[in-house]
Design a protein around this motif. Sequence first.
Motif, PDB file in Angstrom:
ATOM      1  N   GLU A 103      -1.844   7.380   4.505  1.00  0.00           N
ATOM      2  CA  GLU A 103      -1.796   6.288   3.534  1.00  0.00           C
ATOM      3  C   GLU A 103      -1.780   4.924   4.219  1.00  0.00           C
ATOM      4  OE1 GLU A 103      -1.946   6.302   0.145  1.00  0.00           O
ATOM      5  OE2 GLU A 103      -2.433   8.414   0.351  1.00  0.00           O
ATOM      6  N   LEU A 104      -1.091   4.831   5.363  1.00  0.00           N
ATOM      7  CA  LEU A 104      -1.028   3.552   6.082  1.00  0.00           C
ATOM      8  C   LEU A 104      -2.372   3.171   6.689  1.00  0.00           C
ATOM      9  CD1 LEU A 104       2.417   3.855   7.907  1.00  0.00           C
ATOM     10  CD2 LEU A 104       1.822   2.222   6.117  1.00  0.00           C
ATOM     11  N   LEU A 105      -3.144   4.163   7.143  1.00  0.00           N
ATOM     12  CA  LEU A 105      -4.387   3.871   7.857  1.00  0.00           C
ATOM     13  C   LEU A 105      -5.599   3.788   6.934  1.00  0.00           C
ATOM     14  CD1 LEU A 105      -3.941   6.035  11.078  1.00  0.00           C
ATOM     15  CD2 LEU A 105      -3.546   3.587  10.781  1.00  0.00           C
ATOM     16  N   ILE A 106      -5.726   4.702   5.971  1.00  0.00           N
ATOM     17  CA  ILE A 106      -6.931   4.706   5.143  1.00  0.00           C
ATOM     18  C   ILE A 106      -6.635   4.849   3.656  1.00  0.00           C
ATOM     19  CG2 ILE A 106      -8.371   5.664   6.991  1.00  0.00           C
ATOM     20  CD1 ILE A 106      -8.154   8.392   5.620  1.00  0.00           C
ATOM     21  N   PHE A 175       0.603   4.182  -8.021  1.00  0.00           N
ATOM     22  CA  PHE A 175       1.772   3.391  -7.627  1.00  0.00           C
ATOM     23  C   PHE A 175       2.968   4.277  -7.335  1.00  0.00           C
ATOM     24  CE2 PHE A 175       5.801   1.534  -9.134  1.00  0.00           C
ATOM     25  CZ  PHE A 175       5.947   0.520  -8.192  1.00  0.00           C
ATOM     26  N   LEU A 176       3.232   5.251  -8.205  1.00  0.00           N
ATOM     27  CA  LEU A 176       4.389   6.127  -7.997  1.00  0.00           C
ATOM     28  C   LEU A 176       4.218   6.965  -6.734  1.00  0.00           C
ATOM     29  CD1 LEU A 176       7.110   7.078  -9.041  1.00  0.00           C
ATOM     30  CD2 LEU A 176       5.925   8.789 -10.440  1.00  0.00           C
ATOM     31  N   THR A 177       2.980   7.403  -6.460  1.00  0.00           N
ATOM     32  CA  THR A 177       2.727   8.166  -5.236  1.00  0.00           C
ATOM     33  C   THR A 177       3.007   7.325  -4.006  1.00  0.00           C
ATOM     34  OG1 THR A 177       1.003   9.446  -6.359  1.00  0.00           O
ATOM     35  CG2 THR A 177       1.005   9.486  -3.959  1.00  0.00           C
ATOM     36  N   ALA A 178       2.454   6.096  -3.972  1.00  0.00           N
ATOM     37  CA  ALA A 178       2.675   5.206  -2.830  1.00  0.00           C
ATOM     38  C   ALA A 178       4.149   4.850  -2.691  1.00  0.00           C
ATOM     39  CB  ALA A 178       1.826   3.940  -2.993  1.00  0.00           C
ATOM     40  N   LEU A 179       4.816   4.612  -3.821  1.00  0.00           N
ATOM     41  CA  LEU A 179       6.246   4.299  -3.809  1.00  0.00           C
ATOM     42  C   LEU A 179       7.046   5.441  -3.199  1.00  0.00           C
ATOM     43  CD1 LEU A 179       8.618   2.417  -5.043  1.00  0.00           C
ATOM     44  CD2 LEU A 179       8.630   4.099  -6.876  1.00  0.00           C
ATOM     45  N   ALA A 180       6.740   6.676  -3.618  1.00  0.00           N
ATOM     46  CA  ALA A 180       7.477   7.836  -3.117  1.00  0.00           C
ATOM     47  C   ALA A 180       7.248   8.033  -1.621  1.00  0.00           C
ATOM     48  CB  ALA A 180       7.072   9.086  -3.888  1.00  0.00           C
ATOM     49  N   ILE A 181       6.017   7.749  -1.155  1.00  0.00           N
ATOM     50  CA  ILE A 181       5.726   7.898   0.274  1.00  0.00           C
ATOM     51  C   ILE A 181       6.497   6.874   1.097  1.00  0.00           C
ATOM     52  CG2 ILE A 181       3.885   7.609   1.987  1.00  0.00           C
ATOM     53  CD1 ILE A 181       2.007   8.970  -0.012  1.00  0.00           C
ATOM     54  N   VAL A 182       6.516   5.620   0.651  1.00  0.00           N
ATOM     55  CA  VAL A 182       7.315   4.597   1.345  1.00  0.00           C
ATOM     56  C   VAL A 182       8.789   4.960   1.291  1.00  0.00           C
ATOM     57  CG1 VAL A 182       7.954   2.161   1.376  1.00  0.00           C
ATOM     58  CG2 VAL A 182       5.610   2.812   0.861  1.00  0.00           C
ATOM     59  N   ASP A 183       9.228   5.479   0.147  1.00  0.00           N
ATOM     60  CA  ASP A 183      10.612   5.913  -0.017  1.00  0.00           C
ATOM     61  C   ASP A 183      10.966   7.001   0.992  1.00  0.00           C
ATOM     62  OD1 ASP A 183      12.991   7.311  -1.347  1.00  0.00           O
ATOM     63  OD2 ASP A 183      12.630   5.654  -2.719  1.00  0.00           O
ATOM     64  N   ASP A 184      10.039   7.949   1.198  1.00  0.00           N
ATOM     65  CA  ASP A 184      10.273   9.005   2.190  1.00  0.00           C
ATOM     66  C   ASP A 184      10.388   8.435   3.595  1.00  0.00           C
ATOM     67  OD1 ASP A 184      10.459  11.141   0.501  1.00  0.00           O
ATOM     68  OD2 ASP A 184       8.354  11.709   0.642  1.00  0.00           O
TER      69      ASP A 184
END
Length: 434
Positions: A103-106, A175-184
């Motif tokens: 997610e961070l790279l692509i 948004f919820l997917t990206a939020l959960a990944i940052v949360d992890d």
Amino acid sequence: MAQQMSSLTPGGSGAPVVLPPDPSPFAQFVRSQSFAGLLLFLAAALAFVLANSPLSGAYEALRHLHLGVTLGGRGLDLSLEHWVNDGLMAVFFLLVGLEIKRELLIGELANPRRAALAVAGALGGMAVPALLYAALNGSGPGLHGWGIPMATDIAFSLGILALLGSRVPVGLKVFLTALAIVDDLGAVIVIALFYTSELNFTAMLGAALTWGALLLLGRRGVRRLGVYAALGVVLWLFVLGSGLHATIAGVLLALAVPLRRAAPLAVSLSGAAVPDADNERLGIHLQRAEAALERAQSPLHRLEHALHPYVTYAILPLFAFMNAGVAVGGATLGTVTLGVVAGLVLGKPLGVLGGAWLAVRAGLAALPEGVNWSLLAGAGMLAGIGFTVSLFVANLAFTDATLLTEAKLGVLIGTLCSAALGVAWLLLRTRRAP
């Protein structure tokens, strides 16, 4: 459409191309996020029922059953619960690390404005629950559990959101997917910094050297996943003995797996590349195309796709079964329980909304297309589904059985309340949507 496709012939020949039928509704459901969330819920419910039934003794005996592994005169002897929490959950965090890196790279987090919204929402969604928990627990023995209500369970929250189908805009799911990944990612940092035992610097040095070797292999573009798996086991053993939690090894390994493709994809299934052929020849071309697709995938994508079903359908349900068995007989709703519930049910939506509002107000981010603040509030409620990582942090935070029971009870209550409130809110706010 499938019936029309099945009557086509390759290159005008008389032999029909028999394509596989469309997956049944049940098969589609089994592969969906909804089924993953349901499976997680059923495993947790089964554990809870067993822990509060006449079979509670057998359930506890299973959790504490010891399994030993000996290699070269040295071995590990851990309970089944610890093998799941320290061993299998390292694979879960490996998958989390792969998702974070991609997610961070692509992915969504590579776009600065989208990343800013997810990062701001996640930071608010971690800070406010932790502060609420700390305010309710003061300086007492329960204060060490401040990290429990900070987490969001990706599988559970996205599974619940998927139940709403097309009523919810795609932008809210992203948004919820990206939020959960940052949360992890935040949970990994918190675990590494605040929930570790005494450090063994010799083992840490071994872990650092092994990780350095993995990073070098990744930089050199080594694509054999078996090499990363073998060194990953060595890394896990060093981290296990270092005092850091063993699951950190999974994230470190993920950061070393390369995302670069070996070669561009160049496959043609039309014109001269696919001459007139019968079904057998067409099958050969399809196999070649499949092999080309496999070669074109990066090691990170291949590993992520390989791990996903095992983590979703085996590791997470096993973890839920081993950790959600809370015996409520004689249990009290102490300040630890109240702190966890308040953090998940109130702190999460307030923090997510507040952080996202500040990012938009500052001009750093914008709401996704089709998403308004009301829908974002619903996503914030679903972000209060902590479950997997919250239970994981609870095990790290407390050795006292009473406090651990209070914490787990808070996670279960908070997760159920957040799920119910989030679904009800989104159904109410989207009922007039076409």
